[in-house]
Structure formats: C-alpha cells, structure tokens
Design a protein around this motif. Structure first.
Motif: not given
Ligand SMILES: Cc1c2[nH]c(c1CCC(=O)O)Cc1[nH]c(c(CCC(=O)O)c1C)Cc1[nH]c(c(CCC(=O)O)c1C)Cc1[nH]c(c(C)c1CCC(=O)O)C2
Length: 352
Positions: A153, A233, A251
């Motif tokens: 991320g 994201t 995720g």
C-alpha cells in the motif's frame, strides 16, 4: 473459444475471490516461501543477497513454486518484496542480516521530487519475467493453483521510504503527513502511479489476482486512514478495473480494527484480508456478505502446532463457513515454523 474456457472450472481461489462460498476454502499463507523451508534457505544462500534473489527470475520462480510442491496451496504468491517499488524508483535498498530492510531515507522535498517513475517498468522487468515463469510452472505442475501478484500500500511503502528502515512508530512518515500534507501527498501520488503501473504489468505478465499489503495502515488516526490508505487504494483500484477487468483484488489494511468496515466498503477491492487481531465473527458482520474475507490464523499458533493449531483453525473456519472465504494467516509465517506443522494445517483445512 469462450465456450472452451467456460468448460474449464475456474481455480478455487479465483472462485472464492469472485464471491463464491467455496468449501473447503482455498488456502495460501503469507510468506509461504521463506526461511522456514530448507529448500528456500538453500536457494537464498546461492543468490547471496535478497534483492539479487528477487531480481533473478529462475531463482525467484523456483522459490515461489517450492511451497506449492510441498503443500499444494490454491494460491502461489509471487516471490518479491513490497520494497522493490522504491528500489525501482531509484532509492537504494539492501537487506542486512538480522536488521531487515534498509533504504537510504528520503530527507527532503528534493529527494521526493527526484524519484523517477520512468525507470520503473524497465527496472522491474526481471520481476515480470518471474511472474511469467511461475505462471508456466503452475500450468505444468499445479493447474488448480492461481498466481497472486502484489504491491505494498502507498502509505506502508512511504513509511519505509521516509524512515529508511523498520520502526515501531514510523514517526517520519506520520509526522510529515501532518506537518506538510502537500509534500506527503506528492510522495503518495508518485507511489500511487508507480504501483498502478507495476500491478498492471504483473497482470499482463500472468498474475491472476492481486493483493495490496498496507501493513502499517493501523497506525493512523481515522481521518488520516481515509486520506492516506483508503483514497490512494481506491484510486489504484479504479484504474485496475479499467485496465485489468475481472482480476480480483485483495486488500490488507493491517490492524485497521473497526476501520476495516470502511475500507471494505470504500477502497473498491474484492476481498478483505484480516490481521491476527481481527475477530472473524465481527468481520463477518461488518463486511458485506458477498465480499470475500481472507485470514487470519496467528502465525504463532502454526509454530505451536498440535491442539492449539487445530482449535484456532476450526474456530476461524466456523466463523467463515457459508461465505466467500480464503484461508490464510493473519501475518507472515515466521522462520521458526516447523514445516510439518504446515502439512498438519493443510490436512485440517482439507477435512473442513
Ligand atoms: C512490510 C513488508 C515487507 N515485505 C512485505 C511486507 C508486507 C507484509 C508484511 O507486513 O509482512 C511483503 C512480502 N515480502 C515477501 C513476500 C513474498 C511472498 C510471500 O509471502 O511468500 C511478500 C508478499 C518476501 C520476503 N521479504 C523479506 C523476507 C526475508 C528475507 C530473507 O530471506 O532473508 C522474505 C521471504 C524481508 C523483509 N521485507 C520486509 C521486511 C520488514 C522484511 C524483513 C523481515 C524478515 O526478514 O522477515 C518488508
């Protein structure tokens, strides 16, 4: 051609990530290729340093396939590291024995401006070749196993780039996010663009699913979490939907706690990975029932083995039964894990 394709049942991992309650659940383990395996240690020693291992396609492909040969997991994760993106942007990286990753920390606006996204695609070419080789290897050796590509991320990667190493606080990154949001935002946007290009390239090379590891997301306040975790994201996911339609995205906002529900609803991903501290029964209520969950056995229960391993695994399975789900750990396998405990775990899962 389409009718031929429809005749081949999709791989179990891809079905689960697509929203089907596959049972027994497909499984893979974070850090499944790693130091707990003697065959990994052998190749790691041959490569010398970790960055060389990540950028030597025949060796990286071999270590990706090692755990699949031993245990037959339904997912094979590309062997690489989230810090290969900063490396590809021109930031010097090395892994020191016993110290973890060391980057030359970014200390100024000029250093952030000097990051060079134009190098990315050529620098990561060996990693993309690894992806292609693993995909071929799976077709020959493990046709039910799907290949997972990944990246860090943006927030987590920024933590390492600013701090230069692992840390309990990542004060350099969290401090800059408050003190100079435009500058921190510039770094996040550079990473957002680089990560998007890198993930698209992995899919073009053969990755069948993607995971975004935001390991330090849980250190942020709720407002900062939305701004520096969910928003970047979501931006990556929007582009991936357009350029890689049909490729599922997992995720992992580690230690997000109750913010996991916000992330699941707003980041745009298909599946949410749970860390060790997450109660799977809470997540089952908080995340929409059609969205896959993944996780979250404590890696130390896998080290312990025996009754503790069995009880913890069965309790997670009971919470996940009936919904789309992928078995995994709540964080990476630790080096002291006895390899035969992974065999025992796979046996428990297959009899679920
Ligand atoms: C934060 C993070 C990193 N890397 C990663 C994360 C996110 C997930 C998480 O929170 O663990 C992700 C990662 N790192 C690695 C993979 C490969 C795929 C797999 O899961 O098997 C993946 C997906 C290999 C690795 N990455 C690393 C190793 C160990 C290196 C070695 O063999 O010496 C492996 C197998 C090194 C690494 N890389 C990183 C650290 C902090 C360390 C040192 C800790 C350690 O040594 O275990 C950064």
């Amino acid at each position: 051609m389409d009718s031929d394709r429809a005749a081949v049942p999709a791989k179990p991992l891809l079905r689960a990530l697509g929203g089907e309650a596959v049972w027994p659940p497909p499984a893979w383990l974070m850090r499944q290729a790693g130091r707990y395996l003697p065959e990994y240690r052998e190749i790691r020693a041959r490569a010398g340093d970790f960055v060389t291992l990540c950028t030597t396609p025949e060796l990286a492909a071999e270590v990706t396939l090692q755990p699949i040969r031993r245990y037959g997991m339904e997912g094979a994760i590309l062997f690489s590291d989230i810090l290969m993106v900063p490396w590809a942007l021109g930031q010097p990286l090395r892994f020191a024995e016993g110290e973890g990753p060391l980057l030359e920390p970014l200390r100024s606006a000029e250093a952030i401006a000097a990051l060079d996204p134009s190098r990315l695609v050529s620098r990561v070419a060996p990693i993309l070749e690894t992806v292609a080789r693993v995909r071929e290897g799976l077709a020959a050796e493990a046709p039910r196993t799907a290949l997972i590509g990944f990246a860090g991320g943006c927030f987590t990667v920024a933590c390492y780039m600013l701090e230069g190493r692992g840390s309990k606080e990542f004060a350099a990154a969290r401090g800059l996010a408050y003190a100079d949001p435009p500058l921190f935002g510039r770094l996040i946007r550079t990473l957002q663009e680089a990560t998007t290009e890198y993930l698209v390239a992995q899919v073009e090379a053969g990755a069948e699913a993607l995971m975004i590891f935001d390991s330090w997301a849980g250190m942020l306040s709720p407002g900062q979490f939305r701004r520096w975790v969910i928003e970047p994201t979501a931006a990556i996911v929007r582009t991936l939907r357009r350029r890689c339609p049909g490729v599922p995205l997992i995720g992992f906002p580690r230690f997000a706690g109750p913010l996991l529900a916000d992330y699941a609803a707003r980041a745009g991903i298909d599946a949410t990975a749970m860390d060790t501290a997450m109660d799977p029964r809470w997540a089952a209520q908080a995340v929409p029932p059609a969205m896959a969950l993944q996780g979250n056995l404590d890696p130390l229960a896998l080290v312990a083995g025996g009754a503790a391993l069995e009880a913890e695994t069965r309790s997670i399975l009971a919470a996940m039964r009936g919904r789309p789900y992928v078995f995994n750990l709540g964080h990476g396998i630790v080096p002291q894990t006895p390899p035969e405990h992974v065999t025992a775990l796979m046996r428990i899962l297959r009899s679920a």
